[in-house]
Design a protein around this motif. Structure first.
Motif, PDB file in Angstrom:
ATOM      1  N   ASP A 225      -2.315  -4.080   0.307  1.00  0.00           N
ATOM      2  CA  ASP A 225      -3.729  -3.805   0.602  1.00  0.00           C
ATOM      3  C   ASP A 225      -4.543  -4.974   0.039  1.00  0.00           C
ATOM      4  OD1 ASP A 225      -6.331  -2.944   0.803  1.00  0.00           O
ATOM      5  OD2 ASP A 225      -5.910  -0.906   0.101  1.00  0.00           O
TER       6      ASP A 225
ATOM      7  N   ARG B 211      -7.526  -4.352  -2.336  1.00  0.00           N
ATOM      8  CA  ARG B 211      -7.244  -3.990  -3.734  1.00  0.00           C
ATOM      9  C   ARG B 211      -6.517  -5.103  -4.470  1.00  0.00           C
ATOM     10  NH1 ARG B 211      -4.106   1.496  -2.813  1.00  0.00           N
ATOM     11  NH2 ARG B 211      -3.826   1.350  -5.083  1.00  0.00           N
TER      12      ARG B 211
ATOM     13  N   GLU C 201      -2.346  -3.513  -9.912  1.00  0.00           N
ATOM     14  CA  GLU C 201      -3.448  -2.842  -9.225  1.00  0.00           C
ATOM     15  C   GLU C 201      -2.970  -1.732  -8.286  1.00  0.00           C
ATOM     16  OE1 GLU C 201      -6.483  -3.529 -10.056  1.00  0.00           O
ATOM     17  OE2 GLU C 201      -5.819  -5.144 -11.397  1.00  0.00           O
TER      18      GLU C 201
ATOM     19  N   ALA D  75      -1.516  -2.145  -5.457  1.00  0.00           N
ATOM     20  CA  ALA D  75      -1.978  -2.553  -4.130  1.00  0.00           C
ATOM     21  C   ALA D  75      -0.867  -2.598  -3.088  1.00  0.00           C
ATOM     22  CB  ALA D  75      -2.633  -3.934  -4.225  1.00  0.00           C
TER      23      ALA D  75
END
Length: 297
Positions: free
Chosen positions: A64, A67, A106, A108
């Protein structure tokens, strides 16, 4: 219900042509093409597809980018170099190991199940057929082989058909292991060459390891009769049933080009040889093959 799996030490020995002839001679059968990496039984059986399903196996990473902070941890730890400088995942390089998701601070990285290929249920002039094709550069062929063999057995049970003919993969790897497990017998198709003899010995050793009764036939035997007879002797010495010699015949190539079974060309020399091999194989399938195997030990 019995399942016969036709295998070989390498590709191109004539497995598929032989299975198509056996299907025509057997009458009522369920066909299964377990060579999912290079399926070709459909080329000579002219199937009419009734059902198509996705084969879903394994996972694929996706990052992602909203993010992602571009910290570089995922690129540092990815041993397959599947993540580029823009932090996008290259699907053909990603092995789905999950290390990028594990190290991402994160969170992500997401993992999604991926469709690796398709499998089909079809109708042919010889009976129902289950076949599949693995996607380009995809793995898990052993899992797909197991799936279509299970579906072939389900079809046979539902339609009360007592024989499954499986066109197996070449070699001795994972797809072959998945194709012969719990089979009633394997038929090894080989050619009269030194490498053919070596391949035959490896495949017979694999069948013996999994305690699957084995039989052997030599295709294109008249191209090297001396070697063909040597292989017959070695097969018997190794505890396998030797079923016969199949001569070389240009009609085989013609049938492949035309997309037709060999039996459609009349009673040729090669069809007569295959008829004899099938008669012997059918007799073995009707006999207690497991007892024969133990007796040969």
């Amino acid at each position: 219900m019995k399942e016969l799996v036709v295998i070989s030490g390498k590709g191109g020995t004539g497995k598929t042509s032989l299975v198509a002839v056996f299907a025509a001679l057997a009458g009522s059968v369920v066909l299964c093409d377990a060579d999912v990496d290079a399926a070709d039984l459909h080329l000579v059986t002219q199937p009419r597809i009734l059902e198509t399903h996705d084969f879903v196996s394994g996972h694929e990473a996706q990052i992602d980018l909203e993010r992602c902070t571009r910290c570089g941890s995922c690129r540092q730890w990815c041993r397959f170099e599947a993540i580029d400088e823009a932090f996008r995942v290259e699907p053909l390089l990603c092995e789905g190991c999950g290390v990028c998701a594990h190290v991402c601070p994160e969170g992500a990285v997401e993992f999604f199940e991926k469709a690796c290929g398709l499998w089909h249920v079809s109708e042919t002039p010889y009976g129902p057929m289950v076949h599949a094709r693995l996607g380009i550069a995809e793995e898990n062929s052993g899992k797909l082989v197991t799936l279509i063999r299970r579906e072939a057995r389900r079809l046979a049970e539902n339609r009360r058909i007592d024989l499954i003919l499986t066109d197996g993969p070449p070699g001795v790897g994972c797809p072959v292991i998945a194709s012969i497990g719990n089979a009633d017998a394997v038929l090894v198709v080989t050619e009269p060459t030194v490498s053919g003899r070596h391949d035959m010995e490896r495949v017979l050793a694999l069948a013996d390891h999994f305690r699957v009764p084995a039989a052997v036939c030599v295709n294109k035997s008249d191209l090297h009769p001396q070697e063909a007879h040597r292989m017959a002797k070695e097969a018997r010495k190794g505890g396998a049933h030797f079923l016969g010699f199949i001569p070389f015949d240009p009609v085989v190539t013609r049938s492949q080009v035309d997309g037709r079974s060999l039996v459609e060309y009349g009673e040729t020399q090669v069809v007569r040889a295959l008829q004899e091999v099938w008669n012997r194989m059918r007799a073995l399938l009707a006999a207690p093959l497991e007892a024969d195997l133990k007796a040969s030990e």
